[in-house]
Design a protein around this motif. Structure first.
Motif, mmCIF file in Angstrom:
data_model
loop_
_atom_site.group_PDB
_atom_site.id
_atom_site.type_symbol
_atom_site.label_atom_id
_atom_site.label_comp_id
_atom_site.label_asym_id
_atom_site.label_seq_id
_atom_site.Cartn_x
_atom_site.Cartn_y
_atom_site.Cartn_z
ATOM 1 N N GLY A 136 1.830 -13.228 -8.706
ATOM 2 C CA GLY A 136 1.316 -11.866 -8.609
ATOM 3 C C GLY A 136 1.576 -11.239 -7.253
ATOM 4 O O GLY A 136 1.691 -11.923 -6.236
ATOM 5 N N THR A 137 1.668 -9.917 -7.250
ATOM 6 C CA THR A 137 1.816 -9.156 -6.015
ATOM 7 C C THR A 137 0.884 -7.945 -6.098
ATOM 8 O O THR A 137 0.803 -7.280 -7.125
ATOM 9 C CB THR A 137 3.280 -8.729 -5.779
ATOM 10 N N GLN A 138 0.180 -7.677 -5.004
ATOM 11 C CA GLN A 138 -0.825 -6.607 -4.990
ATOM 12 C C GLN A 138 -0.170 -5.255 -4.782
ATOM 13 O O GLN A 138 0.649 -5.083 -3.867
ATOM 14 C CB GLN A 138 -1.835 -6.856 -3.872
ATOM 15 N N VAL A 139 -0.531 -4.317 -5.619
ATOM 16 C CA VAL A 139 -0.129 -2.925 -5.452
ATOM 17 C C VAL A 139 -1.395 -2.098 -5.282
ATOM 18 O O VAL A 139 -2.285 -2.147 -6.134
ATOM 19 C CB VAL A 139 0.677 -2.425 -6.666
ATOM 20 N N THR A 140 -1.463 -1.362 -4.188
ATOM 21 C CA THR A 140 -2.622 -0.519 -3.918
ATOM 22 C C THR A 140 -2.146 0.909 -3.689
ATOM 23 O O THR A 140 -1.289 1.152 -2.833
ATOM 24 C CB THR A 140 -3.390 -1.006 -2.687
ATOM 25 N N VAL A 141 -2.680 1.829 -4.483
ATOM 26 C CA VAL A 141 -2.316 3.234 -4.366
ATOM 27 C C VAL A 141 -3.541 3.983 -3.856
ATOM 28 O O VAL A 141 -4.545 4.113 -4.555
ATOM 29 C CB VAL A 141 -1.857 3.813 -5.713
ATOM 30 N N ASP A 199 1.733 3.060 -22.554
ATOM 31 C CA ASP A 199 1.590 4.519 -22.570
ATOM 32 C C ASP A 199 1.276 5.084 -21.185
ATOM 33 O O ASP A 199 1.715 6.185 -20.836
ATOM 34 C CB ASP A 199 0.491 4.920 -23.555
ATOM 35 N N SER A 200 0.527 4.332 -20.394
ATOM 36 C CA SER A 200 0.083 4.857 -19.102
ATOM 37 C C SER A 200 1.199 4.924 -18.060
ATOM 38 O O SER A 200 1.030 5.579 -17.026
ATOM 39 C CB SER A 200 -1.062 4.002 -18.555
ATOM 40 N N VAL A 201 2.340 4.276 -18.314
ATOM 41 C CA VAL A 201 3.411 4.256 -17.309
ATOM 42 C C VAL A 201 4.706 4.903 -17.805
ATOM 43 O O VAL A 201 5.673 5.005 -17.050
ATOM 44 C CB VAL A 201 3.708 2.824 -16.837
ATOM 45 N N LYS A 202 4.721 5.352 -19.041
ATOM 46 C CA LYS A 202 5.933 5.973 -19.587
ATOM 47 C C LYS A 202 6.343 7.164 -18.750
ATOM 48 O O LYS A 202 5.523 8.004 -18.384
ATOM 49 C CB LYS A 202 5.698 6.404 -21.033
ATOM 50 N N LEU A 230 0.851 -1.191 0.000
ATOM 51 C CA LEU A 230 0.000 0.000 0.000
ATOM 52 C C LEU A 230 0.883 1.236 0.000
ATOM 53 O O LEU A 230 1.801 1.352 0.824
ATOM 54 C CB LEU A 230 -0.905 -0.015 1.230
ATOM 55 N N VAL A 231 0.599 2.159 -0.900
ATOM 56 C CA VAL A 231 1.388 3.385 -0.998
ATOM 57 C C VAL A 231 0.446 4.541 -1.312
ATOM 58 O O VAL A 231 -0.589 4.355 -1.960
ATOM 59 C CB VAL A 231 2.490 3.240 -2.072
ATOM 60 N N GLN A 232 0.810 5.720 -0.857
ATOM 61 C CA GLN A 232 0.012 6.904 -1.138
ATOM 62 C C GLN A 232 0.250 7.395 -2.560
ATOM 63 O O GLN A 232 1.329 7.152 -3.140
ATOM 64 C CB GLN A 232 0.341 8.010 -0.144
ATOM 65 N N PRO A 233 -0.720 8.084 -3.134
ATOM 66 C CA PRO A 233 -0.505 8.684 -4.460
ATOM 67 C C PRO A 233 0.748 9.547 -4.472
ATOM 68 O O PRO A 233 1.005 10.299 -3.521
ATOM 69 C CB PRO A 233 -1.761 9.518 -4.673
ATOM 70 N N SER A 276 5.863 8.054 -8.848
ATOM 71 C CA SER A 276 4.688 8.900 -9.110
ATOM 72 C C SER A 276 3.435 8.056 -9.275
ATOM 73 O O SER A 276 2.664 8.233 -10.222
ATOM 74 C CB SER A 276 4.925 9.744 -10.369
ATOM 75 N N LEU A 277 3.238 7.148 -8.347
ATOM 76 C CA LEU A 277 2.128 6.216 -8.463
ATOM 77 C C LEU A 277 0.786 6.924 -8.351
ATOM 78 O O LEU A 277 0.638 7.912 -7.613
ATOM 79 C CB LEU A 277 2.242 5.126 -7.395
ATOM 80 N N LYS A 278 -0.185 6.409 -9.096
ATOM 81 C CA LYS A 278 -1.530 6.965 -9.142
ATOM 82 C C LYS A 278 -2.531 5.903 -8.686
ATOM 83 O O LYS A 278 -2.261 4.706 -8.800
ATOM 84 C CB LYS A 278 -1.859 7.382 -10.576
ATOM 85 N N PRO A 279 -3.695 6.323 -8.232
ATOM 86 C CA PRO A 279 -4.713 5.322 -7.834
ATOM 87 C C PRO A 279 -5.036 4.341 -8.954
ATOM 88 O O PRO A 279 -5.313 3.168 -8.681
ATOM 89 C CB PRO A 279 -5.910 6.196 -7.474
ATOM 90 N N GLU A 280 -4.973 4.794 -10.195
ATOM 91 C CA GLU A 280 -5.286 3.903 -11.318
ATOM 92 C C GLU A 280 -4.197 2.865 -11.571
ATOM 93 O O GLU A 280 -4.381 1.980 -12.416
ATOM 94 C CB GLU A 280 -5.561 4.701 -12.598
ATOM 95 N N ASP A 281 -3.087 2.941 -10.863
ATOM 96 C CA ASP A 281 -2.056 1.914 -10.948
ATOM 97 C C ASP A 281 -2.381 0.721 -10.035
ATOM 98 O O ASP A 281 -1.672 -0.288 -10.079
ATOM 99 C CB ASP A 281 -0.687 2.466 -10.550
#
Length: 128
Positions: free
Chosen positions: A121-126, A62-65, A11-14, A85-90
């Protein structure tokens, strides 16, 4: 037993960063292209970034460039995904996968079906 194991999710903040690792066991990654894919709830699995067996070619979605960077350390049999620069949509489950190619190749398979081995798999939550 041939296996890929991802680690580093959480879990990481935006705006924050995470580094994912993909470690191979039972085989060497020298003649494998490696891809990172992700799947969010209710969505299809999508390619994030792929790297050739030589490490000399990369293809980013394109979304992660400009935010994500893939690297590989064949001596450690491990591939890394630095996510900044993680975003909630990541938010998604991130998978690494290996596609057998020629050693030292610059070829990058982009289709999911071309990848032979997958991690769990590993869960990433922003989220704030």
């Amino acid at each position: 037993q041939l296996q890929l194991v991802e680690s580093g999710g959480g879990l990481v903040q935006p705006g924050g960063s995470l580094r994912l690792s993909c470690a191979a066991s039972g085989f060497t990654l020298d003649n494998y292209a490696i891809g990172w894919f992700r799947q969010a709830p209710g969505k299809e699995r999508e390619g994030v970034v792929c790297i050739s067996s030589s490490g000399g070619a990369r293809k980013y979605g394109d979304s992660v460039k400009g935010r994500f960077t893939i690297s590989r350390d064949n001596a450690k049999n491990t591939v890394y995904l630095q996510m900044n620069s993680l975003k909630p949509e990541d938010t998604a489950i991130y998978y690494c996968a290996a596609a057998e190619v020629a050693s030292g190749s610059y070829y990058i398979p982009t289709e999911v079906g071309l990848y032979d081995y997958w991690g769990q798999g590993t869960q990433v939550t922003v989220s704030s």
